[in-house]
Design an enzyme around this catalytic site. Structure first.
Site, PDB file in Angstrom:
ATOM      1  N   GLY A  54       4.591   3.335  -3.050  1.00  0.00           N
ATOM      2  CA  GLY A  54       3.427   3.980  -3.650  1.00  0.00           C
ATOM      3  C   GLY A  54       2.188   3.110  -3.518  1.00  0.00           C
ATOM      4  O   GLY A  54       2.191   1.945  -3.933  1.00  0.00           O
ATOM      5  N   ARG A  56      -2.508   3.457  -2.967  1.00  0.00           N
ATOM      6  CA  ARG A  56      -3.660   4.372  -3.059  1.00  0.00           C
ATOM      7  C   ARG A  56      -4.033   4.899  -1.683  1.00  0.00           C
ATOM      8  O   ARG A  56      -4.309   6.068  -1.495  1.00  0.00           O
ATOM      9  CB  ARG A  56      -4.857   3.633  -3.674  1.00  0.00           C
ATOM     10  CG  ARG A  56      -4.756   3.477  -5.176  1.00  0.00           C
ATOM     11  CD  ARG A  56      -5.919   2.693  -5.718  1.00  0.00           C
ATOM     12  NE  ARG A  56      -5.866   1.302  -5.318  1.00  0.00           N
ATOM     13  CZ  ARG A  56      -6.045   0.277  -6.133  1.00  0.00           C
ATOM     14  NH1 ARG A  56      -6.344   0.475  -7.396  1.00  0.00           N
ATOM     15  NH2 ARG A  56      -5.966  -0.953  -5.699  1.00  0.00           N
ATOM     16  N   ILE A 145       9.322 -19.661  -8.534  1.00  0.00           N
ATOM     17  CA  ILE A 145      10.174 -20.628  -9.239  1.00  0.00           C
ATOM     18  C   ILE A 145      11.152 -19.918 -10.172  1.00  0.00           C
ATOM     19  O   ILE A 145      10.734 -19.146 -11.028  1.00  0.00           O
ATOM     20  CB  ILE A 145       9.321 -21.611 -10.080  1.00  0.00           C
ATOM     21  CG1 ILE A 145       8.237 -22.256  -9.224  1.00  0.00           C
ATOM     22  CG2 ILE A 145      10.208 -22.671 -10.717  1.00  0.00           C
ATOM     23  CD1 ILE A 145       7.249 -23.094 -10.013  1.00  0.00           C
ATOM     24  N   ASP A 210      -4.589 -15.399 -17.382  1.00  0.00           N
ATOM     25  CA  ASP A 210      -3.331 -15.312 -16.628  1.00  0.00           C
ATOM     26  C   ASP A 210      -2.312 -16.322 -17.190  1.00  0.00           C
ATOM     27  O   ASP A 210      -1.151 -15.974 -17.440  1.00  0.00           O
ATOM     28  CB  ASP A 210      -3.630 -15.589 -15.142  1.00  0.00           C
ATOM     29  CG  ASP A 210      -2.386 -15.635 -14.289  1.00  0.00           C
ATOM     30  OD1 ASP A 210      -1.935 -14.570 -13.841  1.00  0.00           O
ATOM     31  OD2 ASP A 210      -1.853 -16.741 -14.067  1.00  0.00           O
ATOM     32  N   LYS A 214       1.342 -15.733 -19.204  1.00  0.00           N
ATOM     33  CA  LYS A 214       2.599 -16.390 -18.801  1.00  0.00           C
ATOM     34  C   LYS A 214       3.156 -17.221 -19.958  1.00  0.00           C
ATOM     35  O   LYS A 214       4.375 -17.268 -20.176  1.00  0.00           O
ATOM     36  CB  LYS A 214       2.354 -17.261 -17.572  1.00  0.00           C
ATOM     37  CG  LYS A 214       2.048 -16.425 -16.327  1.00  0.00           C
ATOM     38  CD  LYS A 214       1.500 -17.273 -15.204  1.00  0.00           C
ATOM     39  CE  LYS A 214       1.245 -16.450 -13.948  1.00  0.00           C
ATOM     40  NZ  LYS A 214       0.480 -17.157 -12.934  1.00  0.00           N
ATOM     41  N   GLY A 317       1.483 -16.339  -4.202  1.00  0.00           N
ATOM     42  CA  GLY A 317       1.629 -16.039  -2.777  1.00  0.00           C
ATOM     43  C   GLY A 317       2.573 -14.860  -2.594  1.00  0.00           C
ATOM     44  O   GLY A 317       3.539 -14.706  -3.358  1.00  0.00           O
TER      45      GLY A 317
END
Ligand code: NAP
Ligand code: HSE
Length: 452
Positions: A54, A56, A145, A210, A214, A317
């Site tokens: 899925g 856009r 990780i 961010d 976490k 990444g």
């Protein structure tokens, strides 16, 4: 604790996988699903068949994704009843609604979406339990990780005391470049975005949102407690100056954006609870976290029986994060094949999250002061009145004094004070008192010192 037992899928010819999102992470998940199909089938116990991706924009070709699999009917794909729905869209909506619809249709979920988990993980966990499906999210913290599974499973028999780490690749990339090459903040941020580390809106990275998301996820797993995102104290790196970076190097430190999750057995006010916070801090140059460069992440876990553990690797990444997504996918697939109970959230400890004022750490405070007899003693008195002990105090001729010489005004000096451990609330009262003191021209820097 277990969810209702699902019937085994043993003997099934294949398991279907719907992929929501075909961007940095999603395209790598699709590529690896295709390229490693035989290995994944052997490990999962059944072939994994990608039934749709899925996005856009279904016209733009995407490396690693068969064009025929692209669809913009993301609601239809999510609710199609695939065995596993992998959500790598990001953001709160439509990701939350799509995940809930997928669970209602009986799909287990693998997601990398820390924003959603930190904001509304409780709703997702409750829905997973209600529908008897799995919810895996290893990729949401620290990219490649393996960190959440060790906290949730390997350390389930231990008592985690502290989690301390670098969990945002973008800010570590920026701070490393400023530290090592004297690079300019804006240039390095643009490079981090080009490399795919930064979030679409880099504010989430550089302002610490961010890392705070976490930290909430890590603390929840480490302390078996629901951690409301709003209870996580947060400061980003946009206030970190070149002068602070240079002063840190000169004093034998580096500046790192840290996420800190701590169990507090008894605070200065006598409470037990946890402290969850994110801020840029001084880390001694000899500490292993100081050697974490670029977009790498590293997390220390201190546990009562296991002692100190360190996790290190690529924190961002596309392909790196896809590795964690595929690990979860194989785990979910194995359970579908074997049947049996799934995982549910463990929040039995229900510890209160204490305000940042209760956190205890060391501090470095830098002041510009008038250079005359009695100033050091006066500053020391302000600190001792707050019940804080000074570990070191260094005075040097201030930069401000040099160009104009003595005639330019009163002689001034730079005073760098390092304290022993103290409560944040005591530090805040010291900074307030020093800011209003007649011998203090300015409080130029206040940084916590961690990891020593
Ligand atoms: P991304 O490159 O922006 O990709 C997002 C994908 O979702 C795109 O394919 C986009 O479609 C699709 N999408 C977004 N909203 C949509 C909508 N309303 N309808 C249909 N499709 C929609 O993001 P990413 O970097 O892969 O990140 C995905 C998730 O992984 C996020 O939760 C992120 O926090 C997490 N994560 C990322 C990294 C990383 O290093 N990138 C690391 C760890 C975790 P189009 O392509 O058509 O625009
Ligand atoms: N923007 C995030 C980072 C991606 O820089 O760490 C990984 O979550």
């Amino acid at each position: 604790m277990t969810t209702p037992t699902t019937p085994p899928d043993a003997g099934r010819r294949e398991l279907t996988v719907a992929l929501l999102g075909g961007g940095t992470v999603g395209s790598q998940v699709a590529r690896l699903l295709h390229e490693s199909a035989d290995d994944l089938a052997a490990r999962a116990g059944a072939p994994l068949r990608l039934v749709g991706v899925g996005v856009r924009d279904t016209v733009r070709p995407r490396e690693g994704i068969d064009q025929d699999l692209l669809t913009d009917d993301i609601e239809g794909l999510a609710a199609s009843g695939a065995d596993v729905v992998v959500e790598v869209l990001g953001g709160i909506e439509p990701a939350r609604s799509l995940i809930l619809a997928a669970m209602a249709a009986g799909s287990s979920i693998v997601t990398a979406n820390k924003a959603l988990l930190a904001e509304d993980g409780a709703t997702l966990h409750a829905a997973a339990e209600k529908h008897g499906v799995d919810l895996y999210y290893e990729a949401s913290v620290a990219g490649a990780i393996p960190l959440l599974r060790p906290l949730r499973d390997s350390l389930a028999g231990d008592k985690v005391r502290r989690v301390l780490g670098i969990v945002n690749g973008t800010t570590n990339f920026i701070l490393s470049a400023m530290d090592e090459n004297g690079a300019d903040y804006a240039d390095v941020l643009a490079e981090a975005q080009a490399l795919g580390y930064a979030e679409a809106d880099p504010t989430a990275d550089v302002e610490g949102y961010d890392a705070a998301q976490k930290a909430a996820i890590l603390a929840g797993l480490a302390f078996h407690t629901k951690i409301p995102l709003g209870s996580v104290y947060r400061e980003g790196i946009t206030g970190v100056t070149r002068a602070q970076v240079e002063a840190a190097i000169a004093a034998g430190y580096v500046i790192k954006l840290l996420a800190i999750c701590e169990r507090i057995e008894r605070s200065s006010e006598g409470e037990a609870g946890v402290s969850v916070r994110v801020y840029p801090a001084l880390v001694p140059a000899r500490h292993p976290l100081a050697a974490v460069h670029g977009a790498y992440n590293a997390v220390f876990v201190e546990a009562a029986a296991a002692g100190d553990l360190m996790f290190y690797g690529a924190g961002a990444g596309g392909v790196e994060t896809a590795s964690a997504v595929l690990g979860d996918l194989v785990s979910v697939a194995r359970r579908h094949v074997a049947g049996g109970p799934g995982l549910i959230e463990s929040t039995h400890a229900a510890l209160p999250v204490l305000p940042v004022g209760r956190a205890i750490t060391r501090y470095q405070v830098t002041l510009e002061v008038i250079d005359r007899p009695g100033v050091l003693a006066r500053v020391a008195r302000v600190i001792s009145r707050a019940g804080v002990s000074v570990e070191a105090m260094r005075q040097s001729a201030s930069e401000a004094r040099r160009p104009g010489g003595e005639e330019a005004g009163p002689a001034t000096a730079t005073l760098v004070i390092e304290t022993h451990t103290a409560a944040e609330s005591a530090l805040a009262s010291i900074v307030r008192a020093l800011t209003g003191d007649e011998v203090v021209l300015s409080v130029t820097s206040v940084l916590r010192v961690e990891g020593s």
